[in-house]
Design a protein around this motif. Structure first.
Motif, PDB file in Angstrom:
ATOM      1  N   LEU A 198     -11.031   7.798 -11.383  1.00 57.93           N
ATOM      2  CA  LEU A 198     -12.449   7.291 -11.562  1.00 57.93           C
ATOM      3  C   LEU A 198     -13.348   7.009 -10.464  1.00 57.93           C
ATOM      4  N   GLY A 199     -12.535   6.321  -9.345  1.00 62.37           N
ATOM      5  CA  GLY A 199     -13.189   5.843  -8.193  1.00 62.37           C
ATOM      6  C   GLY A 199     -13.949   7.158  -7.219  1.00 62.37           C
ATOM      7  N   TRP A 200     -12.555   8.091  -7.052  1.00 64.53           N
ATOM      8  CA  TRP A 200     -12.860   8.982  -5.974  1.00 64.53           C
ATOM      9  C   TRP A 200     -13.287  10.413  -6.727  1.00 64.53           C
ATOM     10  N   LYS A 201     -13.322  10.437  -7.954  1.00 65.19           N
ATOM     11  CA  LYS A 201     -13.689  11.707  -8.465  1.00 65.19           C
ATOM     12  C   LYS A 201     -15.047  11.663  -9.389  1.00 65.19           C
ATOM     13  N   VAL A 202     -15.159  10.618  -9.686  1.00 63.90           N
ATOM     14  CA  VAL A 202     -16.366  10.280 -10.305  1.00 63.90           C
ATOM     15  C   VAL A 202     -17.429   9.516  -9.709  1.00 63.90           C
ATOM     16  N   LEU A 203     -17.265   8.136  -9.455  1.00 63.29           N
ATOM     17  CA  LEU A 203     -18.254   7.281  -8.967  1.00 63.29           C
ATOM     18  C   LEU A 203     -18.760   7.727  -7.306  1.00 63.29           C
ATOM     19  N   LEU A 204     -17.596   8.041  -6.700  1.00 66.64           N
ATOM     20  CA  LEU A 204     -18.065   8.602  -5.299  1.00 66.64           C
ATOM     21  C   LEU A 204     -19.018   9.736  -5.154  1.00 66.64           C
ATOM     22  N   PRO A 205     -18.627  10.769  -5.816  1.00 70.53           N
ATOM     23  CA  PRO A 205     -19.536  12.071  -5.743  1.00 70.53           C
ATOM     24  C   PRO A 205     -20.962  11.761  -6.374  1.00 70.53           C
ATOM     25  N   SER A 206     -20.885  10.938  -7.486  1.00 71.07           N
ATOM     26  CA  SER A 206     -22.164  10.585  -8.380  1.00 71.07           C
ATOM     27  C   SER A 206     -23.056   9.781  -7.361  1.00 71.07           C
ATOM     28  N   SER A 207     -22.545   8.773  -6.559  1.00 77.10           N
ATOM     29  CA  SER A 207     -23.255   8.219  -5.494  1.00 77.10           C
ATOM     30  C   SER A 207     -24.022   8.723  -4.455  1.00 77.10           C
ATOM     31  N   LEU A 208     -23.052  10.075  -3.984  1.00 76.46           N
ATOM     32  CA  LEU A 208     -23.673  10.729  -3.078  1.00 76.46           C
ATOM     33  C   LEU A 208     -24.883  11.749  -3.532  1.00 76.46           C
ATOM     34  N   ALA A 209     -24.654  12.355  -4.692  1.00 77.68           N
ATOM     35  CA  ALA A 209     -25.722  12.957  -5.157  1.00 77.68           C
ATOM     36  C   ALA A 209     -26.930  12.246  -5.491  1.00 77.68           C
ATOM     37  N   TRP A 210     -26.673  11.071  -6.099  1.00 75.25           N
ATOM     38  CA  TRP A 210     -27.808   9.993  -6.350  1.00 75.25           C
ATOM     39  C   TRP A 210     -28.566   9.659  -4.986  1.00 75.25           C
ATOM     40  N   ILE A 211     -27.824   9.386  -4.172  1.00 80.86           N
ATOM     41  CA  ILE A 211     -28.612   9.384  -2.775  1.00 80.86           C
ATOM     42  C   ILE A 211     -29.588  10.233  -2.180  1.00 80.86           C
ATOM     43  N   VAL A 212     -29.073  11.400  -2.540  1.00 80.52           N
ATOM     44  CA  VAL A 212     -29.770  12.508  -1.878  1.00 80.52           C
ATOM     45  C   VAL A 212     -31.072  12.845  -3.069  1.00 80.52           C
ATOM     46  N   ALA A 213     -30.694  12.558  -4.110  1.00 76.91           N
ATOM     47  CA  ALA A 213     -31.947  12.603  -5.274  1.00 76.91           C
ATOM     48  C   ALA A 213     -32.908  11.702  -4.908  1.00 76.91           C
ATOM     49  N   VAL A 214     -32.579  10.455  -4.605  1.00 71.62           N
ATOM     50  CA  VAL A 214     -33.646   9.516  -4.545  1.00 71.62           C
ATOM     51  C   VAL A 214     -34.284   9.597  -3.028  1.00 71.62           C
ATOM     52  N   ALA A 215     -33.648  10.023  -1.863  1.00 73.73           N
ATOM     53  CA  ALA A 215     -34.135  10.327  -0.611  1.00 73.73           C
ATOM     54  C   ALA A 215     -35.290  11.394  -0.885  1.00 73.73           C
ATOM     55  N   VAL A 216     -34.992  12.474  -1.466  1.00 76.82           N
ATOM     56  CA  VAL A 216     -35.845  13.574  -1.902  1.00 76.82           C
ATOM     57  C   VAL A 216     -36.941  13.157  -2.788  1.00 76.82           C
ATOM     58  N   ILE A 217     -36.868  12.451  -3.702  1.00 78.89           N
ATOM     59  CA  ILE A 217     -37.979  11.874  -4.576  1.00 78.89           C
ATOM     60  C   ILE A 217     -38.920  11.035  -3.586  1.00 78.89           C
ATOM     61  N   LYS A 218     -38.292  10.043  -2.885  1.00 79.28           N
ATOM     62  CA  LYS A 218     -39.223   9.233  -2.249  1.00 79.28           C
ATOM     63  C   LYS A 218     -40.028   9.985  -1.115  1.00 79.28           C
ATOM     64  N   MET A 219     -39.343  10.691  -0.348  1.00 79.19           N
ATOM     65  CA  MET A 219     -40.032  11.772   0.681  1.00 79.19           C
ATOM     66  C   MET A 219     -41.211  12.564  -0.115  1.00 79.19           C
TER      67      MET A 219
END
Length: 432
Positions: free
Chosen positions: A322-343
């Motif tokens: 759960l930690g390495w295969k779900v939460l970690l990739p989800s966090s990285l993908a959401w960071i990219v999405a937030v950065a794109v939306i804010k820019m």
């Protein structure tokens, strides 16, 4: 003065009072949380819970602390005594230090001095919290290694791997908060949530942080160090008396620390609930915001307690997956999405708040529905074949709820019998 300029201006005696208050708050929170957890879990299990020591059993935690202090303090013969004694301190002290940058309220008048209800703040206060919290892992690792026991060593290794794994996803969940607030200072992050709480704007980050904070604090359903059937008691198997009490204290203070950090970063900190500050100008002034802060923090602590009384413990492979295969990739993908939306919002000249809220809500709903679809279907009930092992029938109307029926002895009492229910004869009938 606003922002970081208001810190570092206090006289020494104000700083001493703040240090004392932070220490007292941490200790009292621990005593109260232990009592509250026992009462809530007892209510969930149709029990009474602590009710003897003090009003409503409030002094039960204090009695347990005295009991631990008076117990025999044992040190294993093959233990590294210096490290064995130092490990509980390494686990406990960082738990107190992390509260130093948590804002409890706005600037107030304290004994004639204008000062913020916060011990101190830093330009990188959140990174300071993460760095200090990671020192507590050394206490667990060294405590397991220095015990001279295989059980403790395995428990320490597993606990350290668990905490490090979930600190990674916890830290990544906070990156989006830094992107939206433009600061790593806790007071400035609270100030950035005047209109929108980041828990609503950054809902996926909020969910990821909540899951990670449960795993990082070794709480159910991620309390793998306490899996008695596998490792007896985990890294603290060989500890007793006050040294065990320090580990116990560190766990509950860490639970309050991550709850306070979640309140600060995602639920507006000490600010009044959304809308109340607009309707009532004094809701965010004086000492009243301290009440809002602790109500929000106790909400998270209640979630900890509710999970412990509800969910079963996960297997270790499920937990790490759960930690390495779900939460970690989800966090990285959401960071990219937030950065794109804010820019995009900055270049387009519009506010990203409503778009982030709708997009984050949609992503969270899709993920939850996908998780529910992966749950295994309920297995069909298989009837016992003829000649199989006899099992008693369930009570009519399903499982019994509430308190059990009182036992009655003497004449007229109902007692079990081989072929059903048998009523004991009265004394007159027995004599005849």
């Amino acid at each position: 003065m606003n922002g970081l300029e208001q810190f570092g201006q206090d006289p020494w005696w104000i700083i001493a009072i703040k240090v004392l208050l932070v220490f007292v708050v941490c200790v009292v929170l621990t005593l109260f949380n232990i009592w509250w957890e026992r009462k809530v879990v007892a209510r969930m299990q149709h029990r009474i819970g602590p009710n003897r020591h003090g009003p409503f059993g409030l002094l039960q935690s204090l009695a347990d602390g005295v009991k631990l202090a008076l117990k025999e303090d044992l040190t294993p013969e093959k233990a590294d005594k210096i490290v064995f004694l130092t490990a509980p301190v390494l686990a406990c002290v960082p738990a107190f230090v992390t509260f130093s940058v948590i804002p409890f309220g706005p600037e107030v008048n304290l004994f004639g001095e204008r000062t913020p209800l916060q011990l101190t703040d830093l330009p990188v206060a959140v990174l300071f919290v993460m760095a200090i919290a990671s020192i507590g892992i050394y206490g667990i690792v060294l405590g397991g290694w220095a015990s001279g026991s295989t059980y403790s060593l395995l428990g320490g290794l597993r606990s350290s791997a668990q905490m490090i794994s979930y600190e990674v996803s916890m830290g990544l969940a906070l990156v989006t908060v830094f992107l939206m607030s433009g600061s790593l200072s806790t007071s400035e992050i609270v100030d950035a949530q005047r209109d929108w709480w980041f828990g609503a704007l950054l809902l996926p980050s909020f969910v990821i942080y909540c899951i990670s904070m449960v795993g990082e604090t070794n709480r159910a359903p991620f309390d793998l160090p306490e899996a008695e059937g596998e490792l007896v008691g985990g890294f603290h198997t060989e500890y007793s008396s006050l040294k065990f009490a320090l580990f116990f204290l560190a766990e509950y203070i860490n639970m309050a620390t991550v709850s306070a950090l979640a309140t600060t970063l995602f639920l507006g900190g000490w600010r009044a609930p959304l809308g109340l500050g607009t309707l009532w100008a004094g809701a965010n002034e004086g000492y009243l915001p301290v009440l809002w802060f602790f109500l929000k923090m106790f909400f998270f602590i209640w979630i900890f307690i509710w999970l412990r009384g509800t969910l079963p413990r996960l297997r270790y492979d499920q937990f790490m997956s759960l930690g390495w295969k779900v939460l970690l990739p989800s966090s990285l993908a959401w960071i990219v999405a937030v950065a794109v939306i804010k820019m995009t919002a900055i270049e387009g000249g519009f506010s990203p708040n409503w778009f982030l809220f709708g997009f984050g809500l949609a992503v969270t709903v899709v993920v939850v529905l996908g998780f529910l679809n992966r749950l295994p279907e309920k297995e069909p009930q298989v009837s016992t074949p003829a000649g199989g092992f006899p099992t008693p029938a369930l009570p009519q109307g399903g499982a019994v709820k509430g308190a059990a029926q009182p036992l009655v002895f003497g004449p007229g009492a109902v007692v079990p019998a081989r072929n059903g229910v048998r009523i004991l004869p009265s004394r007159e009938e027995a004599q005849r």
